[in-house]
Design an enzyme around this catalytic site. Sequence first.
Site, PDB file in Angstrom:
ATOM      1  N   LYS A   1      44.558  32.115  51.613  1.00  0.00           N
ATOM      2  CA  LYS A   1      45.662  31.373  50.998  1.00  0.00           C
ATOM      3  C   LYS A   1      47.010  31.865  51.517  1.00  0.00           C
ATOM      4  CE  LYS A   1      44.113  32.817  47.001  1.00  0.00           C
ATOM      5  NZ  LYS A   1      42.811  33.426  47.370  1.00  0.00           N
TER       6      LYS A   1
ATOM      7  N   GLY B   1      45.380  39.953  46.686  1.00  0.00           N
ATOM      8  CA  GLY B   1      45.843  40.591  47.923  1.00  0.00           C
ATOM      9  C   GLY B   1      45.921  39.494  48.963  1.00  0.00           C
TER      10      GLY B   1
ATOM     11  N   GLN C   1      43.368  34.262  43.430  1.00  0.00           N
ATOM     12  CA  GLN C   1      41.914  34.285  43.242  1.00  0.00           C
ATOM     13  C   GLN C   1      41.296  32.964  43.757  1.00  0.00           C
ATOM     14  OE1 GLN C   1      43.928  35.579  40.276  1.00  0.00           O
ATOM     15  NE2 GLN C   1      43.762  37.369  41.566  1.00  0.00           N
TER      16      GLN C   1
HETATM   17  P1  GDP Z   1      43.894  35.387  50.374  1.00  0.00           P
HETATM   18  O1  GDP Z   1      43.667  36.346  49.260  1.00  0.00           O
HETATM   19  O2  GDP Z   1      43.259  34.054  50.118  1.00  0.00           O
HETATM   20  O3  GDP Z   1      45.337  35.250  50.777  1.00  0.00           O
HETATM   21  O4  GDP Z   1      43.123  35.987  51.633  1.00  0.00           O
HETATM   22  P2  GDP Z   1      43.138  37.532  52.118  1.00  0.00           P
HETATM   23  O5  GDP Z   1      44.442  37.813  52.764  1.00  0.00           O
HETATM   24  O6  GDP Z   1      42.682  38.429  51.032  1.00  0.00           O
HETATM   25  O7  GDP Z   1      41.954  37.518  53.168  1.00  0.00           O
HETATM   26  C1  GDP Z   1      41.932  36.654  54.254  1.00  0.00           C
HETATM   27  C2  GDP Z   1      41.852  37.491  55.533  1.00  0.00           C
HETATM   28  O8  GDP Z   1      41.508  36.660  56.621  1.00  0.00           O
HETATM   29  C3  GDP Z   1      43.183  38.118  55.919  1.00  0.00           C
HETATM   30  O9  GDP Z   1      42.927  39.346  56.549  1.00  0.00           O
HETATM   31  C4  GDP Z   1      43.781  37.120  56.908  1.00  0.00           C
HETATM   32  O10 GDP Z   1      44.653  37.754  57.851  1.00  0.00           O
HETATM   33  C5  GDP Z   1      42.539  36.631  57.596  1.00  0.00           C
HETATM   34  N1  GDP Z   1      42.585  35.229  58.067  1.00  0.00           N
HETATM   35  C6  GDP Z   1      43.147  34.151  57.452  1.00  0.00           C
HETATM   36  N2  GDP Z   1      42.871  33.024  58.154  1.00  0.00           N
HETATM   37  C7  GDP Z   1      42.127  33.415  59.219  1.00  0.00           C
HETATM   38  C8  GDP Z   1      41.501  32.691  60.303  1.00  0.00           C
HETATM   39  O11 GDP Z   1      41.573  31.476  60.407  1.00  0.00           O
HETATM   40  N3  GDP Z   1      40.793  33.452  61.201  1.00  0.00           N
HETATM   41  C9  GDP Z   1      40.668  34.813  61.099  1.00  0.00           C
HETATM   42  N4  GDP Z   1      39.944  35.451  62.024  1.00  0.00           N
HETATM   43  N5  GDP Z   1      41.242  35.489  60.099  1.00  0.00           N
HETATM   44  C10 GDP Z   1      41.946  34.804  59.168  1.00  0.00           C
HETATM   45  P1  IMO Z   2      42.976  36.872  45.935  1.00  0.00           P
HETATM   46  O1  IMO Z   2      44.169  36.224  45.291  1.00  0.00           O
HETATM   47  C1  IMO Z   2      38.848  38.275  45.574  1.00  0.00           C
HETATM   48  C2  IMO Z   2      37.532  39.581  41.602  1.00  0.00           C
HETATM   49  C3  IMO Z   2      37.189  41.066  41.513  1.00  0.00           C
HETATM   50  C4  IMO Z   2      36.097  41.023  40.447  1.00  0.00           C
HETATM   51  C5  IMO Z   2      36.609  39.945  39.496  1.00  0.00           C
HETATM   52  C6  IMO Z   2      37.362  40.487  38.283  1.00  0.00           C
HETATM   53  O2  IMO Z   2      43.301  37.913  46.931  1.00  0.00           O
HETATM   54  O3  IMO Z   2      42.039  35.828  46.444  1.00  0.00           O
HETATM   55  P2  IMO Z   2      39.787  41.552  37.997  1.00  0.00           P
HETATM   56  O4  IMO Z   2      40.400  42.778  38.614  1.00  0.00           O
HETATM   57  O5  IMO Z   2      40.532  40.302  38.275  1.00  0.00           O
HETATM   58  O6  IMO Z   2      39.488  41.734  36.538  1.00  0.00           O
HETATM   59  O7  IMO Z   2      38.346  41.426  38.707  1.00  0.00           O
HETATM   60  O8  IMO Z   2      37.486  39.124  40.254  1.00  0.00           O
HETATM   61  N1  IMO Z   2      38.882  39.283  42.130  1.00  0.00           N
HETATM   62  C7  IMO Z   2      39.112  38.876  43.381  1.00  0.00           C
HETATM   63  N2  IMO Z   2      38.281  38.716  44.436  1.00  0.00           N
HETATM   64  N3  IMO Z   2      40.147  37.964  45.708  1.00  0.00           N
HETATM   65  C8  IMO Z   2      40.988  38.076  44.655  1.00  0.00           C
HETATM   66  O9  IMO Z   2      42.281  37.660  44.705  1.00  0.00           O
HETATM   67  C9  IMO Z   2      40.490  38.593  43.443  1.00  0.00           C
HETATM   68  N4  IMO Z   2      41.060  38.861  42.238  1.00  0.00           N
HETATM   69  C10 IMO Z   2      40.047  39.266  41.446  1.00  0.00           C
HETATM   70  O10 IMO Z   2      36.706  41.551  42.731  1.00  0.00           O
HETATM   71  O11 IMO Z   2      34.902  40.563  41.000  1.00  0.00           O
HETATM   72 MG    MG Z   3      42.895  38.261  48.927  1.00  0.00          MG
END
Ligand code: GDP
Ligand code: IMO
Ligand code: MG
Length: 384
Positions: free
Chosen positions: A36, A60, A203
Amino acid sequence: MSGGSDSAIIKYVKDVADSLGQVCAVIGAQWGDEGKGKLIDLLAGEFDVVARACGGANAGHTVIVNGKKHVFHLLPSGALHPNVQVVLGAGMVIDVSTLLEEIEVLKKAGVDILPRLHISAAAHIVTQEHKERDAKIEEERSNKIGTTKRGIGPAYGDKALRVGMRMESNLQSPISNCLVSNIAEFMNDLIKNKKRILIEGAQGVLLDIDHGTYPYVTSSSTTVMGALQGLGLPPKVLHSCIGVAKAYCTRVGEGPFAAEIQGDTANRIRERGGEYGATTGRPRRVGWLSIPDLQYAALLNGFTCWNITKLDVLDEEKMISVEVERGRLGEFPGWQTSTSGITSFEKLPQQAQSYIQFIEEKTGIPALWIGTGPDRRDMIVKSI
Ligand code: GDP
Ligand code: IMO
Ligand code: MG
């Protein structure tokens, strides 16, 4: 290697931005971490305001710009754009020390967010005691959730019990000037003034407290309805809602995951995709894409299009499985060639195009955004 350039991708985004309307939401369609943050960062320059609505520092969100990585936990991922106002909504639970740290890290990177930060005075505060209680409950319960230990459950618990502390009582801190007494009025004034609002979901739908895989969920509403509620916006203002889903699937924490895989394939995808939690560093569980889960996420949120992310992570797979119906896996031939950094759909290998088209057909929703790498520029943008 990335094939596109920042200016090329920004032009594509400009071309399609109008079709997103005045208010657009970006919502995770799986168990979080779908990518996202990257999409929000890419779109934010076309909006006046980026708003987080729910959740807390359990999120995160990773943004990579010119090889530099930024991870957002509480601040919206659009914060890097200098002219964008950023909002933390009433549905959030805020760990003030984490927020101050995040503000400081951005400042060191040359971004002063305070003058354009707006925080709902009604958002709840996460305390040290919440975090300790979160860890203790996890330790003692038999059906462990695998929470992020960020105090999320206890903070929302106190909110529901009406014993929580809200941001309005945090008047000593450097962010006191950022507090907005009524976020619904603030947001609806923006609408009246023709400002464009980008809502950053946190999430994913399957972690939703009402509609997710309870009890293995988070403690907030992660759907678009939850996001609108957290910001005090009426549903009729929403013009578009982008569902974000990986081309495969991951989950961090406990709970059901029907298409989960183990062994060499899982390890390869985990390493290629960097599937380690952006908040806790935990290895993410890995599995195949589930069409029924995407259909479920779509019906709950009314997605207008998909952003299918991380297609490039599947580049080495000989065969790609998909849960096509509940409990039934189908197989697709892999493309076994690099899609990394490709920015036009026609340049994708035929098998990759078919894979995307299969998702579109099964869900009835177009995949207008396709991620081919972690950098801002690694994105295919299709117009309808
Ligand atoms: P979010 O929580 O939905 O914002 O996603 P996160 O940042 O936790 O995890 C997504 C991970 O995938 C991050 O390390 C991004 O840099 C990476 N990412 C996002 N889009 C792509 C993609 O199209 N290809 C690759 N290889 N990595 C990506
Ligand atoms: P983003 O926004 C992935 C998961 C935790 C656990 C459950 C409950 O980065 O996509 P909590 O600490 O919220 O009580 O944990 O939800 N969880 C996530 N998993 N991405 C997240 O956020 C999450 N936020 C919570 O791992 O299983
Ligand atoms: Mg994340």
